[in-house]
Motif scaffolding. Structure first.
Motif, PDB file in Angstrom:
ATOM      1  N   THR A   9      28.457  42.275  44.900  1.00 42.86           N
ATOM      2  CA  THR A   9      27.645  43.021  43.927  1.00 42.86           C
ATOM      3  C   THR A   9      26.838  42.061  43.056  1.00 42.86           C
ATOM      4  O   THR A   9      25.635  42.256  42.830  1.00 42.86           O
ATOM      5  N   THR A  44      33.312  51.880  53.140  1.00 38.77           N
ATOM      6  CA  THR A  44      32.175  51.844  52.224  1.00 38.77           C
ATOM      7  C   THR A  44      32.674  51.691  50.790  1.00 38.77           C
ATOM      8  O   THR A  44      33.840  51.932  50.495  1.00 38.77           O
ATOM      9  N   THR A  71      30.971  51.878  46.445  1.00 39.29           N
ATOM     10  CA  THR A  71      29.847  51.998  45.518  1.00 39.29           C
ATOM     11  C   THR A  71      30.120  51.114  44.316  1.00 39.29           C
ATOM     12  O   THR A  71      31.213  51.162  43.750  1.00 39.29           O
ATOM     13  N   HIS A  85      29.224  50.750  40.705  1.00 39.34           N
ATOM     14  CA  HIS A  85      28.604  51.415  39.558  1.00 39.34           C
ATOM     15  C   HIS A  85      28.263  50.349  38.517  1.00 39.34           C
ATOM     16  O   HIS A  85      29.159  49.691  37.975  1.00 39.34           O
ATOM     17  N   CYS A 110      23.539  52.133  40.649  1.00 36.85           N
ATOM     18  CA  CYS A 110      24.586  51.640  41.532  1.00 36.85           C
ATOM     19  C   CYS A 110      23.988  50.948  42.746  1.00 36.85           C
ATOM     20  O   CYS A 110      22.824  51.158  43.094  1.00 36.85           O
ATOM     21  N   GLU A 170      25.044  50.401  46.896  1.00 36.09           N
ATOM     22  CA  GLU A 170      25.960  50.816  47.949  1.00 36.09           C
ATOM     23  C   GLU A 170      26.492  49.582  48.668  1.00 36.09           C
ATOM     24  O   GLU A 170      25.816  48.552  48.730  1.00 36.09           O
ATOM     25  N   ARG A 194      29.491  48.001  51.856  1.00 37.73           N
ATOM     26  CA  ARG A 194      30.344  48.227  53.017  1.00 37.73           C
ATOM     27  C   ARG A 194      31.344  47.076  53.121  1.00 37.73           C
ATOM     28  O   ARG A 194      31.056  45.964  52.683  1.00 37.73           O
ATOM     29  N   ALA A 219      26.800  44.225  49.771  1.00 37.38           N
ATOM     30  CA  ALA A 219      26.160  45.174  48.855  1.00 37.38           C
ATOM     31  C   ALA A 219      24.656  45.050  49.060  1.00 37.38           C
ATOM     32  O   ALA A 219      24.160  43.949  49.329  1.00 37.38           O
ATOM     33  N   TYR A 222      20.482  46.708  48.068  1.00 37.05           N
ATOM     34  CA  TYR A 222      19.571  47.497  47.234  1.00 37.05           C
ATOM     35  C   TYR A 222      18.267  47.621  47.994  1.00 37.05           C
ATOM     36  O   TYR A 222      17.570  46.622  48.192  1.00 37.05           O
TER      37      TYR A 222
END
Length: 217
Positions: free
Chosen positions: A158, A184, A186, A188, A198, A200, A202, A214, A216
């Motif tokens: 992230t 998966t 998420t 936040h 957020c 997404e 995997r 992660a 975008y």
């Protein structure tokens, strides 16, 4: 190599298994400007750097980018990809990997890999929010012994996705990770301001490693 499970279809990911921490063969084959980035480092660091850059160049090659394009280090060690491309690097004991994609299709990506074993004692409470600790407990009860390591990887992925977009630090407490059993998650984003609410992500456990991505778009 394309990995439709962990990354968007536009991405290309390349990995390398190397248990020889003193292997400098890929470092020696880097462009001079790339070697200069870690020329004063110990051999282990040079080896990791060279292997990860080799993976990055191979991924870019699959996207049609010439090998003469250097991948240097920017602020906070962020890899500086050729214009029009984004990606992420990771290296851990025995494994190096890189992922790249065109920015017209993917704005940013983060990749992290760690050995699939629990974190050292005390680390979880340093990186996890209360809801995340409850999630880890539930995953452990369901048989996922390395759930805390997975959380760490997801947080690292992230951050690697966040920093190229914002050029700002993101603390462990500034992203709350919701991990799902289907591979998966998420992220936040609690920091403000933020480009989106957020990211997404995997995850997978493969070959003795926990891998998290992660992205975008």
């Amino acid at each position: 190599m394309q990995d439709l499970t962990l990354f968007p279809p536009a991405a290309r990911v390349v990995y390398l298994r190397n248990d020889d921490a003193a292997d400098l063969s890929n470092y020696r084959d880097l462009l001079p400007s790339e070697r200069a980035q870690v020329s004063e480092a110990v051999d282990m660091r040079k080896g990791e750097f060279g292997d990860a850059r080799w993976c990055a160049h191979q991924a870019l090659k699959e996207l049609g980018v010439r090998a003469t394009e250097a991948i240097l280090r920017g602020e906070r060690g962020m890899p500086l990809w050729p214009a029009g491309y984004t990606g992420s690097l990771t290296h851990t004991e025995g494994l190096r990997a890189a992922v790249a994609a065109p920015t017209r299709l993917v704005r940013s990506m983060g990749l992290d890999a760690e050995p699939a074993r629990p974190l050292p004692a005390g680390v979880l409470h340093q990186i996890a929010l209360p809801a995340e600790r409850s999630l880890v407990d539930a995953m452990r009860a369901a048989g996922h012994e390395g759930a805390d390591r997975l959380l760490f990887c997801a947080k690292e992925a992230t951050y690697k996705c966040w920093f190229p977009v914002t050029r700002r630090w993101l603390g462990f407490e500034e992203a709350e990770i919701e991990i799902r059993a289907d591979g998966t998650f998420t992220s936040h984003l609690l920091a403000r301001p933020t480009p989106v609410s957020c990211f997404e992500g995997r995850w997978a456990v493969r070959g003795g490693y926990v891998i998290a991505s992660a992205f975008y778009s």
